[in-house]
Design an enzyme around this catalytic site. Structure first.
Site, short mmCIF file in Angstrom:
data_model
loop_
_atom_site.label_atom_id
_atom_site.label_comp_id
_atom_site.label_asym_id
_atom_site.label_seq_id
_atom_site.Cartn_x
_atom_site.Cartn_y
_atom_site.Cartn_z
N THR A 1 -9.72 0.24 -9.97
CA THR A 1 -8.97 -0.78 -9.22
C THR A 1 -9.11 -2.11 -9.96
O THR A 1 -9.97 -2.25 -10.83
CB THR A 1 -9.49 -0.91 -7.77
OG1 THR A 1 -9.38 0.33 -7.14
CG2 THR A 1 -8.77 -1.96 -6.95
N ARG B 1 0.85 -1.20 0.00
CA ARG B 1 0.00 0.00 0.00
C ARG B 1 0.89 1.25 0.00
O ARG B 1 1.97 1.25 0.60
CB ARG B 1 -0.85 -0.05 1.27
CG ARG B 1 -1.86 1.07 1.44
CD ARG B 1 -3.04 0.92 0.55
NE ARG B 1 -4.15 1.75 0.95
CZ ARG B 1 -5.15 2.10 0.14
NH1 ARG B 1 -5.17 1.66 -1.11
NH2 ARG B 1 -6.14 2.83 0.56
N GLY C 1 -14.34 0.02 -4.44
CA GLY C 1 -14.41 0.86 -3.24
C GLY C 1 -15.01 0.08 -2.07
O GLY C 1 -14.67 -1.09 -1.86
N SER D 1 -10.30 -0.65 1.41
CA SER D 1 -11.34 -1.69 1.47
C SER D 1 -10.92 -2.95 0.72
O SER D 1 -11.66 -3.92 0.68
CB SER D 1 -12.64 -1.18 0.84
OG SER D 1 -13.09 -0.02 1.47
O1 DON Z 1 -8.11 1.06 -1.32
C1 DON Z 1 -9.29 1.30 -1.50
O2 DON Z 1 -10.19 0.89 -0.81
C2 DON Z 1 -9.68 2.15 -2.70
N1 DON Z 1 -8.57 2.99 -3.09
C3 DON Z 1 -10.08 1.21 -3.77
C4 DON Z 1 -10.66 1.95 -4.90
C5 DON Z 1 -11.56 1.12 -5.69
O3 DON Z 1 -11.77 -0.04 -5.51
C6 DON Z 1 -12.22 1.88 -6.75
N2 DON Z 1 -13.28 1.16 -7.34
N3 DON Z 1 -13.39 0.24 -8.05
#
Ligand code: DON
Length: 557
Positions: free
Chosen positions: A368, A95, A460, A440
């Site tokens: 993502t 991360r 997300g 998440s």
């Molecule tokens: O780490 C996270 O939870 C977000 N940055 C993830 C973003 C995400 O999954 C966007 N949507 N598909």
């Protein structure tokens, strides 16, 4: 094995189901990812004698070339690993981290209101990338091949080019203004200042060269030398304040994953700085007090939605980077805590979220990427990686071909102000130098007496409910294709709404849920789940990619 002995062994070793796995080797491999070229890159590296961990490097690197709107070298992620030789399960945390100069005031306008633009676009939005260090760690500690071999397919695709799919082109059109702000991004994705049309061949020689430096020198090929200089120059030119020490100081970290026991199943999933595993543990612990098999369809959903609501209430309240925040994990994941939550669930009535002690919550999003791998020896990888929203900060440092993430927005940057997913602030997730922002992302393994699953998805905050519903479908015996295709629903405490994909509930079920007090809102489809399963009874692998994606591919070879 007798269930009682199994339970005792589970208690002593925490690995009863995994022991069944050790006895087997599938003898063939399966990969599911968001792009057919990335899946092919993984198989190419397996064909050269690599294992699942080498294949993970190949898939991750290829995705950074063919799906840069979702993840990439300038971002980060979590790699959940299962090593068959010793049954080791570990989470590799790649991360991003906050730069040392981070200041909350950078994310405020002069009048003190949140500046969403600096939170999402340009250098202040970007955390120090973790993805390259994750790849280097994977290759050095778990792979069989040199990094140069595992990166070769991605380098070749970046040099030769490929034709982006409609998702990629739409993402460019959606971010045309922000991409147009930065010379490196304009040059890369807006040829002649225009959004490219279908049939365009996208070549990225700068990214190929960057990957070659990484292949040749490992971490030093990214966090020092030419790549570091190009990043620092662009970030500083655009008003950011990264330093060479931020880059050199970045470390990927191994963490103990979270393990959840649910009936005969053992779920291994992401630990903080992901909130996913803790939320999944709460949901499964609450549900373990109900008989979901015997419950009618409406009550099954009622119990599940109430469990989700309660898990999401806690989700953002307590969690953050474990190196910075003390978290009550043992309490949150204890059966007694779950029993307390269960006691507040009414038999036939939705609990209004306003009746639970107040906390903050997130809203769904859609970028993502996740991929799943099982190799011929039974090594497994579940990896979810991201640059956050499409193309991250939209900033390509000239000469790198790489988008820097906008993961800083996953911090509670401004207390009381929502982030891209509706997340409001709290102290556990406040930004601090070197700290990782809460996520998440929930790459997961599911070990059962005779079946194993590798599950994950982007989305997300919906990642957590998608992964939960995927795991439940796997436990119910559904195939990989059925798991990724099944309609989804999502409840996250606030807003007090059950989001549903168009076919998630039939009319009678929706009416019955509404009569219990639920507000159901239909949303466009979400997620891009990639699943691999392994049936230990006939030793068969299965792989499937979400039909909601365009170029996804799940293959068994
Ligand atoms: O780490 C996270 O939870 C977000 N940055 C993830 C973003 C995400 O999954 C966007 N949507 N598909």
């Amino acid at each position: 094995m007798n269930k009682y002995i199994c339970a005792v062994l589970l208690f002593i070793f925490g690995a009863c189901a995994a022991q069944a796995v050790t006895a087997h080797k599938p003898g063939h491999a399966a990969i599911a990812s968001a792009h057919k070229l990335a899946t092919a890159a993984g198989f190419e590296v397996l064909g050269e004698g690599g294992n699942a961990f080498d294949a993970a490097v190949a898939v991750a690197a290829a995705l950074s070339v063919v799906e840069p709107q979702s993840s990439g070298i300038g971002g980060g992620g979590f790699f959940l690993l299962h090593r068959a030789s010793d049954n080791k399960d570990v989470m590799l945390d790649a991360r991003e981290t906050a730069p040392a100069a981070v200041k909350e005031s950078q994310y405020l306008k002069a009048d003190g209101t949140p500046n969403r633009d600096t939170s999402l676009y340009g250098p202040l939005a970007a955390g120090i990338p973790g993805e390259p260090a994750g790849m280097v760690w994977l290759a050095e500690h778990y792979g069989k091949l040199p990094l140069a071999k595992s990166l070769a397919p991605a380098i070749r695709i970046a040099q030769q080019g490929f034709q982006p799919d409609a998702r990629f082109l739409e993402a460019i059109a959606d971010h045309r203004e922000q991409l147009g702000r930065y010379p490196g991004s304009r040059a890369l994705l807006l040829p002649n200042g225009e959004v490219p049309k279908a049939g365009w061949t996208f070549r990225n020689p700068d990214l190929a060269a960057l990957l070659e430096r990484l292949a040749a020198k490992g971490n030093d090929g990214f966090y020092r030398g030419k790549t570091a200089a190009l990043m620092l120059k662009a970030v500083q030119a655009q008003g950011g304040d990264w330093t060479a020490a931020d880059l050199v100081g970045y470390r990927a970290k191994e963490r103990d994953p979270i393990t959840i026991h649910y009936h005969d199943w053992r779920i291994v999933t992401a630990a903080p700085p992901s909130s996913g595993g803790v939320a999944l543990a709460e949901i499964f612990n609450v549900l373990s007090g109900y008989n979901l098999t015997e419950a009618d369809g409406v009550h099954r959903l009622h119990y599940i939605i109430e469990a989700m609501r309660r898990a999401f209430r806690d989700h953002n309240e307590y969690l953050g980077d474990p190196d910075f925040v003390k978290m009550p994990l043992a309490t949150l994941m204890s059966p007694q805590y779950a029993a307390g939550l269960r006691a507040g669930i009414l038999a036939d009535k939705a609990t209004p979220s306003s009746m639970l002690p107040s906390a903050v919550a997130q809203d769904p999003g859609m970028h993502t990427t996740h991929f799943s791998i099982i190799d011929a020896d039974g090594n497994m990888v579940a990896a979810t990686q991201t640059v956050n929203t499409h193309f991250g900060s939209c900033l390509v440092p000239p000469g790198t071909g790489m988008f820097l993430n906008n993961e800083m927005d996953d911090f509670a940057l401004v207390p009381g102000a929502p982030n891209a997913y509706g997340l409001l602030g709290n102290k556990a997730n406040a930004p601090a130098p070197g700290k990782r922002m809460l996520s998440s992302m929930s790459p997961s393994f599911v070990f059962g007496p005779d079946r194993v699953g590798v599950v994950g998805s982007p989305g997300g905050s919906t990642i957590i409910t998608q992964v939960f519903e995927g795991i439940l479908a796997f436990m119910d015996g559904k195939s990989a294709a059925q798991i990724v295709a099944q309609p989804r629903y999502h409840e996250q405490y606030l807003p007090d709404v059950v989001y549903a994909e168009p076919d998630a509930f039939d009319t009678a079920t929706a009416k019955a849920l509404e009569a219990m007090g639920y507000t159901i809102k239909q949303r466009h489809a979400w997620g891009f789940m990639n699943v691999v399963t392994w049936d230990l009874r006939d030793n068969k692998l299965d792989a499937a990619s979400d039909p909601r994606g365009i170029s996804g591919s799940g293959e068994v070879k």
